[in-house]
Every structure is written in structure tokens, then in C-alpha cells.
Scaffold this active site. Structure first.
Site, mmCIF file in Angstrom:
data_model
loop_
_atom_site.group_PDB
_atom_site.id
_atom_site.type_symbol
_atom_site.label_atom_id
_atom_site.label_comp_id
_atom_site.label_asym_id
_atom_site.label_seq_id
_atom_site.Cartn_x
_atom_site.Cartn_y
_atom_site.Cartn_z
ATOM 1 N N ASN A 1 0.828 -1.224 0.000
ATOM 2 C CA ASN A 1 0.000 0.000 0.000
ATOM 3 C C ASN A 1 0.855 1.265 0.000
ATOM 4 O O ASN A 1 0.732 2.133 0.863
ATOM 5 C CB ASN A 1 -1.005 -0.004 1.168
ATOM 6 C CG ASN A 1 -0.356 -0.016 2.535
ATOM 7 O OD1 ASN A 1 0.743 -0.539 2.710
ATOM 8 N ND2 ASN A 1 -1.031 0.562 3.517
ATOM 9 N N LYS B 1 -2.780 -8.723 -2.178
ATOM 10 C CA LYS B 1 -3.476 -8.163 -1.023
ATOM 11 C C LYS B 1 -4.789 -7.502 -1.426
ATOM 12 O O LYS B 1 -4.805 -6.632 -2.303
ATOM 13 C CB LYS B 1 -2.558 -7.133 -0.342
ATOM 14 C CG LYS B 1 -3.165 -6.396 0.845
ATOM 15 C CD LYS B 1 -3.251 -7.263 2.098
ATOM 16 C CE LYS B 1 -4.002 -6.560 3.229
ATOM 17 N NZ LYS B 1 -3.149 -5.872 4.165
ATOM 18 N N HIS C 1 -7.408 -7.657 4.021
ATOM 19 C CA HIS C 1 -7.768 -6.722 5.089
ATOM 20 C C HIS C 1 -9.265 -6.930 5.289
ATOM 21 O O HIS C 1 -10.073 -6.491 4.462
ATOM 22 C CB HIS C 1 -7.456 -5.276 4.701
ATOM 23 C CG HIS C 1 -7.764 -4.313 5.807
ATOM 24 N ND1 HIS C 1 -6.791 -3.710 6.566
ATOM 25 C CD2 HIS C 1 -8.956 -3.909 6.321
ATOM 26 C CE1 HIS C 1 -7.377 -2.960 7.498
ATOM 27 N NE2 HIS C 1 -8.685 -3.064 7.375
ATOM 28 N N HIS D 1 -4.236 -9.791 10.340
ATOM 29 C CA HIS D 1 -4.468 -9.102 11.617
ATOM 30 C C HIS D 1 -5.885 -9.309 12.148
ATOM 31 O O HIS D 1 -6.650 -8.347 12.284
ATOM 32 C CB HIS D 1 -4.121 -7.607 11.530
ATOM 33 C CG HIS D 1 -4.575 -6.888 10.285
ATOM 34 N ND1 HIS D 1 -5.881 -6.874 9.855
ATOM 35 C CD2 HIS D 1 -3.888 -6.151 9.382
ATOM 36 C CE1 HIS D 1 -5.971 -6.165 8.751
ATOM 37 N NE2 HIS D 1 -4.763 -5.717 8.437
ATOM 38 N N LEU E 1 -5.960 0.050 12.392
ATOM 39 C CA LEU E 1 -7.095 -0.625 11.763
ATOM 40 C C LEU E 1 -6.703 -2.044 11.397
ATOM 41 O O LEU E 1 -5.612 -2.228 10.860
ATOM 42 C CB LEU E 1 -7.554 0.145 10.518
ATOM 43 C CG LEU E 1 -8.238 1.483 10.819
ATOM 44 C CD1 LEU E 1 -8.480 2.260 9.533
ATOM 45 C CD2 LEU E 1 -9.543 1.270 11.576
ATOM 46 N N ASP F 1 2.072 -6.256 11.400
ATOM 47 C CA ASP F 1 1.389 -5.070 10.880
ATOM 48 C C ASP F 1 2.038 -3.795 11.418
ATOM 49 O O ASP F 1 1.364 -2.784 11.607
ATOM 50 C CB ASP F 1 -0.111 -5.085 11.193
ATOM 51 C CG ASP F 1 -0.903 -4.114 10.319
ATOM 52 O OD1 ASP F 1 -0.366 -3.640 9.310
ATOM 53 O OD2 ASP F 1 -2.061 -3.814 10.673
#
Ligand code: DOR
Ligand code: ZN
Length: 345
Positions: A41, A101, A138, A176, A221, A249
């Protein structure tokens, strides 16, 4: 126990950013981990194999000379509505891209170019299933009507469960995880799905964000959840179940971008990652379970060899620095100015 030696761990979810910021944070991870799954990202995001290869070369060039051969970045692509199936073939053939991802568009930092509608990705997901390239997710919905603490559960129900039905052989890492719902889902679904757990979600519950005032350095997050969820994560991490493994993370943002009227999401933990996990496992009375969680389960899921060398942690109290230099700014680490009891030797 005042010393533990374990096989060198890997970090299966890491943000190292780019440029000068990358130079500042990378040595922290490289001194403890052998490998790390590098999140894509960036701005702009890493959407092609060619850009992943270029990013990998920049990471290797940024490693300090002493760590040059000792750390391997495992690259990922950023899934968009338009990622072509042919890109999956290129990624797999490169040998250095280990996953793709999925960021739901708008879910988190630099996710604007993410997926707006998962059905647009079906052909690409099909190619990933055929070529056995894992999907890293995510797991939060972006629907503004869903409460921020319920976004993970809603993602399981609306997106992830149907996806595992449609693509039963697609390997998926639910990144996560933060809730007992996610833990239960991963446990009850096939061996194609596994999950990473961060140190901060093992150590903290959502009270930390509001301790005597608003605490931006505890904002990440998916957001920290209530204590019952933390307990479920601890139980999963220390259970010995190979579906759960280490992914920090660690997500560095400058102090100015954190201590802000609209502060960025992300907690920097790379400075003491394995020490933080050791602290959580020790508190749960399960230090003997740390090695498999940190050093075996992730490598096995990603079908990579386990590391051969070892690291040693000693009981040795030290104070986490107040800040680290971060490309001319300051980076506030988790537990700044606070004592930690384990230290990497
Ligand atoms: O807290 C977070 N920070 N969560 C994410 O998903 C992204 C990350 C970042 O890149 O800063
Ligand atoms: Zn992340």
C-alpha cells in the site's frame, strides 16, 4: 525462565514504506526477522510484478551492510478492480511475489485504489486459485452504516465466507484478526485459510485508546477490540494451531501524522516486535508456544522452508526510546519511554 532461544522468526505482515522512511524502519525488522511479507500500500500502490520487483530491489539496497544477506523481502501485489489474470501468472512466475493483497477501497491507509466490488475480481481470484498464489485480506467492510467495532464480523459474513465457498482451494491469509468471530471462522473453515495476529492486538484492548484522553498512538485498523476478543486472540496464538501465525502489521507514521485532528491508523512495533510477542505469550503462561507461532506456522502455510538459525531473548529490562528518527520527522514506537522485560541479544 530468563532466556529463550528460538528458530529465527519471520514477519508475515509488514509495512516498510519507501525512500528515506524505509531506510529508517527497515533495520528494526531485519535485525530480528529472516523474512517479511511486504505490504503493497505505497502511493501509488504496487499493482504489477514489475513494480514489486523494483520495490524489492529498493528494499534490498536499503538494508544496512551487516544485514544485506540476512533479510529477504517477500513481495505482494495490491489487488484492484482491474488486476488482470495475466498479472497473477507473471507474479507467480517471478518467484518473489508471494501473495496478492485485498484492501476493500477506503478501508484503511492508502486503500483508495483497492477493490470496490469483489465480484469484479472473480477472474483474477480464479487465476490465483489455479496458480496457488495466496490472497491476503484486510478483513473489514467499508459500509458507513456498520459500526467500526463490527466491521470485521460483517466482512466475514458478507465477503469472506462466500469467497471461501466460491474458491475452496484459494489459499487465504485473514490478516491481523481482531475478534473471536474471526478466530472461530478461521478454525472452522478449511486448511486453505489461516490468519496473522499482531502483537498489539495480543497486548491491548480498546480501553488503551481512551486511557485518560485520546491516545492516537494506539489507533490502528482494524481498531483494538474489547477484552473478550483479546482473550480469544491470545488463546488462538498460544494454542499451537498452525492456522495462526505472527504478522506484526508494524505501520509507521510520523508523529505529526498521528497526533493530528485526523490521525493516521497504524502502530509502529518493529523496534521490539519479537520482545512484544514474548511479553504477551509469557503473560498467557505459554512462552513455550512462541517458537511455532513465530517461526514455523507461517513458513509452512506459505510453503517456504523454515529458517535454520536461531535468536535468543534474555530477561533484561530496557526502556523503549521516546522516538526514532523518521526521514526528518519523529516516529513514536509502541510503549515509548516504557520498560520492556525481554531483550533480543
Ligand atoms: O493500522 C493500519 N495501518 N492498518 C492498516 O490496515 C494499514 C496500516 C498502514 O499502512 O498504515
Ligand atoms: Zn497492514
Amino acid at each position: 525462565m530468563d532466556s529463550i532461544t528460538i528458530t529465527r522468526p519471520d514477519d508475515w505482515h509488514l509495512h516498510v514504506r519507501d525512500g528515506e522512511q524505509m531506510h529508517a524502519v527497515l533495520p528494526h525488522s531485519a535485525k530480528q526477522f529472516a523474512r517479511a511479507i511486504i505490504m503493497p500500500n505505497l502511493k501509488p500502490p504496487v499493482v504489477t510484478t514489475d513494480t514489486a520487483l523494483a520495490y524489492r530491489a529498493r528494499i534490498l539496497a536499503a538494508l544496512p551492510a551487516t544485514l544485506q544477506s540476512g533479510f529477504e523481502p517477500l513481495m505482494t501485489l495490491y489487488l484492484t478492480d482491474n488486476t488482470p489474470p495475466a498479472e497473477v501468472i507473471r507474479a507467480k512466475a517471478s518467484g518473489v511475489v508471494h501473495g496478492v493483497k485485498l484492501y476493500p477501497a477506503g478501508a484503511t491507509t492508502n486503500s483508495d485504489a483497492g477493490v470496490t466490488d469483489i465480484t469484479k475480481c472473480y477472474a483474477t481470484l480464479d487465476a490465483m486459485e489455479q496458480n496457488d498464489l495466496p490472497l491476503l485480506v484486510h478483513g473489514e467492510v467499508t459500509d458507513p452504516d456498520v459500526d467500526v467495532f463490527d466491521k470485521e464480523k460483517a466482512f466475514i459474513d458478507r465477503i469472506l465466507a462466500p469467497l471461501t465457498q466460491r474458491f475452496p482451494n484459494l489459499r487465504i491469509v485473514f490478516e491481523h484478526v481482531t475478534t473471536r468471530d474471526a478466530v472461530a471462522f478461521v478454525k472452522q473453515t478449511s486448511n486453505a485459510i489461516a490468519a496473522t495476529i499482531t502483537a498489539h492486538h495480543l497486548l491491548l484492548n480498546r480501553n488503551a485508546i481512551f486511557q485518560g484522553g485520546i491516545r492516537p498512538h494506539y489507533f490502528c485498523l482494524p481498531i483494538l477490540k474489547r477484552e473478550t476478543h483479546r482473550q480469544a486472540l491470545l488463546e488462538a496464538a498460544t494454542s499451537g494451531n498452525p492456522k495462526f501465525f505472527l504478522g506484526t502489521d508494524s505501520a509507521p507514521h510520523s508523529q505529526a501524522n498521528k497526533e493530528n485532528a485526523c490521525g493516521c491508523a497504524g502502530i509502529f512495533t518493529a523496534h521490539a516486535a519479537i520482545e512484544l510477542y514474548a511479553t504477551a505469550f509469557e503473560q498467557a503462561g505459554a512462552l513455550e508456544k512462541l517458537e511455532a507461532f513465530a517461526s514455523f506456522h507461517g513458513a509452512d502455510f506459505y510453503q517456504l522452508p523454515r529458517n535454520k538459525d536461531v535468536i535468543t531473548l534474555k530477561k533484561d529490562r530496557w526502556i523503549v526510546p521516546e522516538y526514532f528518527e523518521f526521514a526528518g520527522e519523529k516516529l513514536i514506537p509502541l510503549y515509548a519511554n516504557t520498560g520492556l522485560t525481554w531483550r533480543l541479544t
